[in-house]
Enzyme design. Structure first.
Site, mmCIF file in Angstrom:
data_model
loop_
_atom_site.group_PDB
_atom_site.id
_atom_site.type_symbol
_atom_site.label_atom_id
_atom_site.label_comp_id
_atom_site.label_asym_id
_atom_site.label_seq_id
_atom_site.Cartn_x
_atom_site.Cartn_y
_atom_site.Cartn_z
ATOM 1 N N SER A 602 0.806 -1.215 0.000
ATOM 2 C CA SER A 602 0.000 0.000 0.000
ATOM 3 C C SER A 602 0.844 1.273 0.000
ATOM 4 O O SER A 602 0.294 2.366 -0.109
ATOM 5 C CB SER A 602 -0.942 0.010 1.212
ATOM 6 O OG SER A 602 -0.214 0.029 2.419
ATOM 7 N N LYS A 645 -6.501 5.023 7.836
ATOM 8 C CA LYS A 645 -5.354 5.788 7.354
ATOM 9 C C LYS A 645 -5.701 7.265 7.204
ATOM 10 O O LYS A 645 -4.894 8.142 7.537
ATOM 11 C CB LYS A 645 -4.875 5.212 6.018
ATOM 12 C CG LYS A 645 -4.298 3.810 6.124
ATOM 13 C CD LYS A 645 -3.951 3.242 4.755
ATOM 14 C CE LYS A 645 -3.395 1.832 4.859
ATOM 15 N NZ LYS A 645 -3.086 1.241 3.535
#
Length: 730
Positions: A602, A645
């Site tokens: 990611s 996030k």
């Protein structure tokens, strides 16, 4: 594809009868044991023999044979009734005009106390409609079922629900008798449920009377011996010695009569529904039955072999349901024996330990006609015996348990009922107010990881409900409120989550975050620790002259997938950059990665942005954070944990966050963060650089060059990313 296509009815000769039964012969356990034909019956059984001279195939003809369990008190409904549609909220008003936008799906309630909870487990199942329908059908047809899915999605609840759907009148008691011909091969007899206790009571009464007569006879003989020794011989010591010998003889022979009392290994007399046995993690003896070791194997002190027989879960589940979760944890030999029990419908009990005296004992076959429900995670199929799985698949159903369900007004109402079910099942929690239910529903949305979906991990969600209820109960409040749920979200964290949060808190003391200005080769990456703790993970890149051939060097304890993502990024850089990389080394550092290292890909767009910034001497806006995977052609691919996030970026002071466009539907941040940060979805690397880089002339030139080089590739890839089948998050 429907699971019905996998089910073929077994041959007619294998449905309900064995080979002997087809020829009109009784099954072995229904035949008359030799011991019972040789005069070892109770008075009740002897009286029963005088009723008629016709052999009806039952070795124990007695008055208790007329006994039938009274089922008048059992309000058992038919399978068709149990499979009816679920009424989500009987008696509760629903406002259909606001149902679509209302968190409660239009329910007009003040608390969960107003919601009626169904009595039947099958009606309490939420979200697993396909699995529920299969369980109802399997109960009616007596089929085996294998359920595969994540923990906490309702597998055990469905298995218990099946046991309520099976008829109660078929239940049986199982008795084990001493075999006078071979003590190591006890006889087995099955009788209707409730009759076993009457038979044992009759045998005990007969043994008591027999022992009483023996005791009277013994004392008469002892008295005669003592009188003779004193009066005729004149030696009292000799009389006492003779009396002691007589007492020992009677004591030794008396044990033989006690051995004639049968041992009831399965007692269903008090059952109101079909048996449900959870054999998860059971060892071979607990699952298949065992025979206890007898340290006194001779000298008249030994325990009769039939009294040492212990039933297994497969025998206790006769006419009911055997549930085995994590089926792959059973060893192969046990799975083979389990398959034999499923196929034959009966399984003899023997000692499982080779060194035990129980290994010498083996009973006649004991009935084990159960429905098996095997469950496990996806890895359960890897170590499962192929023949056992084939047996379930060939004569049953396989079903995958869903992790999420579409967010609809009906499902929101069912979630409100779920909370009412948890409160009622616990019995000590205060009911939840409407705003508390709404907060639990919001958490169910967040935990789903998908927009417009709700999680089906009800075990962990039920843990949140119980913690919130405990908080309200500790303060002696009548109802559980929204504030209690908010507190519970912090208190109900797992150990792994608590460790992750503790690490993040300690890390703040030495934080290297930069939330303003521009820096070359430095990008604010984002990661997730534990289950739902977001963290800022800066990535730095530096270009240095190569000592040999140019290479890419990445540090930060990268794991396999992260290393592969760096290689993918290097392919993009070679394609997009005008710099000759054969004479340069590219150093990439994951700052403050910690001992756990970096896993997953990611951070791919973070690495690419940092390297391109360092190569082109263009600063990166430090108010921007980003997350996303990257293909070798420059497409930004979806990742997991975007909600957590984004919240981590907002907490760190960033004002913008870049996420993959495919993840746009998965964003479900808390209300407090919505005004703090701007979310920018991107579909390719040129869009990422356009947002992240500073210095207009050089940035515009670079972005335009990238677009011209990859325009065809981006156009094709954008069409695929925007389609209905997004790739799985990395």
């Amino acid at each position: 594809m429907s699971n019905d296509t996998n089910v073929d009815d077994p041959p007619e000769d294998a449905t309900d009868a064995g080979p002997d039964e087809e020829q009109g012969q009784p099954r072995p356990q229904d035949t008359e044991p030799e011991s019972e034909r040789q005069g070892e019956r109770s008075p009740l059984e002897k009286d029963g023999d005088q009723r008629d001279d016709v052999d009806d195939g039952d070795e124990f003809d007695d008055p208790v044979d007329e006994f039938e369990p009274d089922s008048s008190e059992d309000d058992i409904e038919t399978v068709e009734d149990l499979g009816s549609e679920v009424e989500v909220d009987p008696g509760v008003e629903i406002d259909e005009d606001i149902a679509e936008d209302d968190l409660l799906g239009g329910l007009k309630i003040d608390s969960t106390e107003e919601i009626e909870v169904p009595d039947r487990l099958v009606d309490q199942v939420i979200g697993q409609d396909e699995a529920r329908d299969i369980i109802i059908k399997a109960a009616k047809q007596r089929r085996h079922v294998m359920m595969i899915g994540s923990p906490g999605t309702g597998k055990s609840m469905l298995a218990k629900a099946m046991s309520q759907l099976l008829p109660q009148e078929d239940l049986q008691d199982v008795l084990v008798y001493h075999n006078p011909d071979d003590g190591n091969e006890p006889k087995v007899r099955t009788v209707p449920a409730g009759k076993g206790e009457q038979i044992i009571d009759a045998h005990k009464e007969e043994a008591r009377k027999r022992n009483q007569m023996r005791s009277i006879l013994m004392w008469i003989i002892v008295a005669i011996i003592l009188a003779y020794a004193i009066l005729a011989v004149g030696n009292i010591l000799l009389g006492i010695l003779a009396a002691g010998i007589v007492w020992l003889i009677f004591r030794y022979t008396n044990r033989g009569s006690d051995a004639m009392v049968p041992n009831m290994i399965v007692n269903n007399g008090d059952k109101r529904t079909a048996p449900f046995e959870d054999a998860t993690g059971a060892h071979a003896g607990a699952l298949l039955g065992d025979v206890r070791h007898d340290p006194f194997q001779s000298g008249g002190m030994e325990t009769p072999s039939h009294d040492r027989v212990e039933p297994g879960s497969i025998h206790q589940a006769n006419k009911g349901v055997l549930f085995v979760d994590e089926i792959n944890t059973l060893d192969i030999r046990t799975q083979q024996k389990l398959m034999t029990a499923i196929q034959e419908g009966e399984f003899a009990i023997t000692g499982q330990s080779e060194r035990s005296s129980g290994a010498m004992v083996q009973t006649e076959p004991v009935p084990c006609d159960f429905i098996m429900i095997a469950a496990g995670n996806l890895d359960a199929m890897e170590n499962m015996h192929p023949a056992l799985r084939n047996r379930i698949k060939g004569y049953g159903y396989e079903v995958y348990m869903e992790d999420t369900i579409e967010d609809t007004p009906e499902m929101r109402r069912k979630y409100a009922r779920f909370i009412a079910q948890e409160v009622e099942r616990d019995g000590r929690l205060p009911h939840f107010t409407d705003d508390a239910v709404e907060e639990v529903l919001l958490e169910a949305k967040r935990r789903s990881g998908r927009k417009n979906h709700l999680t089906l991990h009800f075990r962990t969600l039920g843990g949140l409900v119980r913690v919130a209820g405990d908080i309200a109960r500790s303060e002696d409040r009548e109802f559980t409120t929204r504030d209690d749920v908010l507190q519970a979200k912090g208190r109900s964290r797992s150990i792994e989550q608590q460790l992750a949060d503790d690490y993040i808190e300690r890390r703040k003391d030495y934080e290297l975050e930069v939330a303003e200005g521009g820096v070359e080769g430095r990008v604010n990456g984002l990661a997730v620790m534990g289950e739902d703790s977001g963290i800022m993970l800066p990535v730095m890149a530096e270009i240095a002259p190569a000592q040999g051939g140019g290479q890419v060097i990445a540090t930060g304890k990268l794991k396999e997938m992260a290393e592969e993502s760096v290689q993918n990024v290097s392919a993009i850089i070679k394609k997009f950059s005008d710099v000759d990389l054969s004479e340069k080394d590219i150093h990439i550092q994951f700052v403050q990665a910690g001992q756990q290292g970096v896993d997953g890909d990611s951070a791919s767009i973070t690495v690419a942005t940092a390297v391109i910034s360092a190569l082109e001497d263009i600063p990166v806006d430090q108010t921007v954070a980003m997350t996303g995977s990257l293909s070798v052609r420059g497409d930004v691919l979806p990742v997991g944990g975007v909600t957590h996030k984004i919240e981590a970026a907002a907490k760190a002071g960033c004002t913008k966050v870049i996420i993959p466009k495919a993840n746009e539907q998965d964003v479900m941040i808390e209300d407090e963060y919505e005004e703090m940060i701007e979310i920018i979805p991107c579909s390719n690397i040129s869009e990422v650089l356009d947002v992240a880089l500073m210095g207009e002339p050089k940035k515009d030139s670079l972005v335009d060059r990238l677009k011209s080089i990859t325009s065809n590739a981006f156009e094709g890839s954008q069409g695929s990313v925007g389609s209905g089948s997004n790739p799985s998050p990395q």
